[in-house]
Design a protein around this motif. Structure first.
Motif, PDB file in Angstrom:
ATOM      1  N   UNK A  94      66.911  39.545  43.301  1.00 52.27           N
ATOM      2  CA  UNK A  94      65.513  39.175  43.452  1.00 52.27           C
ATOM      3  C   UNK A  94      65.446  37.723  43.924  1.00 52.27           C
ATOM      4  N   UNK A  95      64.590  37.459  44.909  1.00 49.91           N
ATOM      5  CA  UNK A  95      64.501  36.104  45.451  1.00 49.91           C
ATOM      6  C   UNK A  95      63.865  35.139  44.468  1.00 49.91           C
ATOM      7  N   UNK A  96      62.977  35.600  43.639  1.00 51.35           N
ATOM      8  CA  UNK A  96      62.310  34.770  42.647  1.00 51.35           C
ATOM      9  C   UNK A  96      61.250  35.594  41.947  1.00 51.35           C
ATOM     10  N   UNK A  97      60.683  35.048  40.897  1.00 52.73           N
ATOM     11  CA  UNK A  97      59.590  35.731  40.210  1.00 52.73           C
ATOM     12  C   UNK A  97      59.935  36.193  38.813  1.00 52.73           C
ATOM     13  N   UNK A  98      61.221  36.431  38.530  1.00 53.80           N
ATOM     14  CA  UNK A  98      61.593  36.853  37.183  1.00 53.80           C
ATOM     15  C   UNK A  98      61.637  35.634  36.266  1.00 53.80           C
ATOM     16  N   UNK A  99      61.137  35.811  35.057  1.00 59.64           N
ATOM     17  CA  UNK A  99      61.165  34.725  34.093  1.00 59.64           C
ATOM     18  C   UNK A  99      60.058  33.707  34.266  1.00 59.64           C
ATOM     19  N   UNK A 100      59.013  34.049  35.001  1.00 61.24           N
ATOM     20  CA  UNK A 100      57.893  33.119  35.134  1.00 61.24           C
ATOM     21  C   UNK A 100      57.117  33.076  33.821  1.00 61.24           C
ATOM     22  N   UNK A 101      56.836  31.879  33.332  1.00 62.63           N
ATOM     23  CA  UNK A 101      56.174  31.752  32.032  1.00 62.63           C
ATOM     24  C   UNK A 101      54.672  31.984  32.123  1.00 62.63           C
ATOM     25  N   UNK A 102      54.098  32.357  30.993  1.00 62.82           N
ATOM     26  CA  UNK A 102      52.652  32.485  30.858  1.00 62.82           C
ATOM     27  C   UNK A 102      52.200  31.603  29.698  1.00 62.82           C
ATOM     28  N   UNK A 103      50.898  31.534  29.483  1.00 59.28           N
ATOM     29  CA  UNK A 103      50.354  30.736  28.379  1.00 59.28           C
ATOM     30  C   UNK A 103      50.943  31.170  27.037  1.00 59.28           C
ATOM     31  N   UNK A 104      51.238  32.462  26.906  1.00 57.18           N
ATOM     32  CA  UNK A 104      51.776  32.969  25.643  1.00 57.18           C
ATOM     33  C   UNK A 104      53.156  32.392  25.337  1.00 57.18           C
ATOM     34  N   UNK A 105      53.873  31.966  26.378  1.00 54.30           N
ATOM     35  CA  UNK A 105      55.226  31.442  26.186  1.00 54.30           C
ATOM     36  C   UNK A 105      55.244  29.952  25.846  1.00 54.30           C
ATOM     37  N   UNK A 106      54.120  29.259  26.015  1.00 54.00           N
ATOM     38  CA  UNK A 106      54.098  27.799  25.873  1.00 54.00           C
ATOM     39  C   UNK A 106      54.543  27.319  24.493  1.00 54.00           C
ATOM     40  N   UNK A 107      54.073  27.922  23.390  1.00 47.34           N
ATOM     41  CA  UNK A 107      54.439  27.379  22.078  1.00 47.34           C
ATOM     42  C   UNK A 107      55.947  27.322  21.815  1.00 47.34           C
ATOM     43  N   UNK A 108      56.728  28.224  22.394  1.00 49.03           N
ATOM     44  CA  UNK A 108      58.166  28.251  22.111  1.00 49.03           C
ATOM     45  C   UNK A 108      58.991  27.516  23.165  1.00 49.03           C
ATOM     46  N   UNK A 109      58.321  26.822  24.099  1.00 46.07           N
ATOM     47  CA  UNK A 109      59.051  26.138  25.155  1.00 46.07           C
ATOM     48  C   UNK A 109      59.724  24.866  24.664  1.00 46.07           C
ATOM     49  N   UNK A 110      60.872  24.560  25.275  1.00 43.49           N
ATOM     50  CA  UNK A 110      61.510  23.264  25.070  1.00 43.49           C
ATOM     51  C   UNK A 110      60.743  22.221  25.876  1.00 43.49           C
ATOM     52  N   UNK A 111      61.051  20.939  25.658  1.00 44.24           N
ATOM     53  CA  UNK A 111      60.401  19.889  26.414  1.00 44.24           C
ATOM     54  C   UNK A 111      60.640  20.011  27.900  1.00 44.24           C
ATOM     55  N   UNK A 112      61.866  20.365  28.281  1.00 46.18           N
ATOM     56  CA  UNK A 112      62.207  20.525  29.690  1.00 46.18           C
ATOM     57  C   UNK A 112      61.444  21.698  30.305  1.00 46.18           C
ATOM     58  N   UNK A 113      61.354  22.791  29.543  1.00 44.65           N
ATOM     59  CA  UNK A 113      60.621  23.951  30.030  1.00 44.65           C
ATOM     60  C   UNK A 113      59.133  23.647  30.165  1.00 44.65           C
ATOM     61  N   UNK A 114      58.589  22.902  29.210  1.00 41.56           N
ATOM     62  CA  UNK A 114      57.161  22.576  29.274  1.00 41.56           C
ATOM     63  C   UNK A 114      56.852  21.714  30.497  1.00 41.56           C
ATOM     64  N   UNK A 115      57.751  20.791  30.817  1.00 40.36           N
ATOM     65  CA  UNK A 115      57.561  19.946  31.995  1.00 40.36           C
ATOM     66  C   UNK A 115      57.596  20.791  33.267  1.00 40.36           C
ATOM     67  N   UNK A 116      58.519  21.750  33.315  1.00 41.86           N
ATOM     68  CA  UNK A 116      58.602  22.636  34.473  1.00 41.86           C
ATOM     69  C   UNK A 116      57.350  23.511  34.573  1.00 41.86           C
ATOM     70  N   UNK A 117      56.841  23.946  33.430  1.00 39.60           N
ATOM     71  CA  UNK A 117      55.639  24.777  33.414  1.00 39.60           C
ATOM     72  C   UNK A 117      54.434  23.990  33.926  1.00 39.60           C
ATOM     73  N   UNK A 118      54.315  22.734  33.499  1.00 41.50           N
ATOM     74  CA  UNK A 118      53.199  21.900  33.954  1.00 41.50           C
ATOM     75  C   UNK A 118      53.305  21.628  35.452  1.00 41.50           C
ATOM     76  N   UNK A 119      54.546  21.453  35.950  1.00 42.85           N
ATOM     77  CA  UNK A 119      54.741  21.272  37.389  1.00 42.85           C
ATOM     78  C   UNK A 119      54.294  22.520  38.140  1.00 42.85           C
ATOM     79  N   UNK A 120      54.634  23.665  37.589  1.00 41.50           N
ATOM     80  CA  UNK A 120      54.277  24.935  38.210  1.00 41.50           C
ATOM     81  C   UNK A 120      52.767  25.065  38.367  1.00 41.50           C
ATOM     82  N   UNK A 121      52.017  24.642  37.348  1.00 35.67           N
ATOM     83  CA  UNK A 121      50.574  24.808  37.377  1.00 35.67           C
ATOM     84  C   UNK A 121      49.908  23.990  38.473  1.00 35.67           C
TER      85      UNK A 121
END
Length: 378
Positions: free
Chosen positions: A201-228
């Protein structure tokens, strides 16, 4: 017709080409709205110049001849007339791989990739990693018949793809897809797990949603905010638009090549994460070949079925656990989330990024990574 496979060649009638040029010459362009760059949509100056080039500089017959350099066929599966490319490698032991294009794209997406897969020797790759390549046109796109009724799903297309590979005599094969293809490719594995070696798959798997935010690490949260904040997350919501009224909007795209060009340019611009102008990322002629194919086949509305025929919308691709999965681009998605629904065996962190349609932007990097993945599962 039964299981007959028929050779196919593209041959757009000259009057259709003349009509396109005539309509382009009579286009009524709007005034430019205030604002910088693309913030109000496709700039008038960019569109006027690209439309002029489409009419005066772009050579459809040259593009048509190039596409006809790929062996093409049609066959009937699940009551649908299906168009596909079937390019066999000369290398012994080549692995068959089925490629599924995205929206709003077509088999043109893989024009630069096919040769790199079938003949890696000519592109500096290992000939032992060669692939036979099959590229179907998704129902409703290009020369494949549009769905005859409602209720079409990516799972149904996945079953069609498995039927096509069986008809071609391939017992074991890989599948690949991005964008819409990222939904369809896993469905091929779900339909024929005993025959699919792996799903890439070129991309798209593992894309986070709002439901995933509480369990994110700091690095993941930064990537999520960049994504938005990315254009392709905040541009024209084509899912909502095409889910609501695809027939309505198709009148403009079907009747006006300038409206069609603007719509396609808007989406290709939003899908561009390279930071460079669109014309520097994707070859202008290749882009216009895709636009021309939509225009000549009149598939603006029929290609939108994934949006209007999917209850509740498509959401992010989930994948499958029937066979191993490889992913070209892992950021800003999270492997940890993707592994909930996939058996990930390939997730490089250093693949070069760029346009969403990476096969048009970086075919060398994509081909090399595909060869690396399929070497693990073949």
């Amino acid at each position: 017709m039964g299981h007959e496979i028929r050779p196919f060649r593209i041959d757009i009638p000259q009057p259709d080409l003349d009509e396109l040029h005539d309509r382009l010459s009579r286009a009524r362009l709007p005034r430019q709205l205030p604002g910088e760059g693309w913030e109000r949509g496709v700039p008038v100056a960019w569109l006027a110049e690209t439309a002029r080039y489409w009419r005066e500089g772009y050579d459809w017959r040259r593009a048509e001849a190039r596409l006809n350099g790929f062996p093409q066929f049609t066959t009937e599966i699940d009551g649908q007339e299906l168009h596909f490319l079937h390019v066999r490698s000369a290398e012994p032991g080549a692995l068959p791989v089925l490629l599924t294009h995205g929206w709003p794209n077509s088999f043109v997406e893989f024009a630069e990739l096919i040769g790199r897969l079938t003949d890696p020797r000519a592109h500096g790759g290992d000939p032992a990693a060669a692939c036979h390549v099959v590229v179907p046109s998704v129902p409703g796109f290009a020369f494949s018949a549009p769905p005859r009724g409602t209720g079409w799903t990516t799972a149904r297309v996945g079953r069609m793809w498995a039927g096509l590979m069986d008809r071609l005599g391939y017992d074991r094969y890989g599948v690949q897809g991005g964008d819409l293809g990222a939904y369809i490719a896993p469905e091929v594995a779900a339909a024929a797990p005993g025959h699919v070696a792996g799903v890439y798959v070129l991309g798209g798997l593992g894309f986070p949603t709002e439901e995933d935010v509480p369990e994110m690490t700091g690095e993941e949260r930064a990537a999520y905010e960049w994504l938005q904040g990315q254009d392709w997350m905040n541009g024209v919501d084509h899912h909502a638009l095409l889910r609501a009224a695809p027939q309505t909007f198709a009148y403009g795209w079907q009747d006006s090549p300038v409206a069609a060009l603007a719509w396609m340019a808007q989406k290709f611009h939003e899908f561009n994460a390279s930071g460079k102008p669109l014309d520097e990322v994707i070859d202008r002629d290749l882009f216009l070949t895709n636009v021309s194919l939509y225009w000549f086949t009149g598939t603006w509305a029929s290609s939108s079925w994934p949006m209007y025929d999917t209850p509740g919308g498509l959401g992010w691709p989930r994948g499958q656990k029937a066979v191993p999965t490889g992913v070209y681009s892992g950021m800003p998605a999270f492997r940890r989330l993707a592994e909930r629904h996939n058996t990930i065996v390939h997730w490089p962190a250093d693949n070069p990024e760029g346009h969403h349609f990476v096969a048009m932007d970086r075919p060398d990097a994509l081909a090399a990574d595909m060869r690396a993945f399929f070497a693990k599962v073949r």
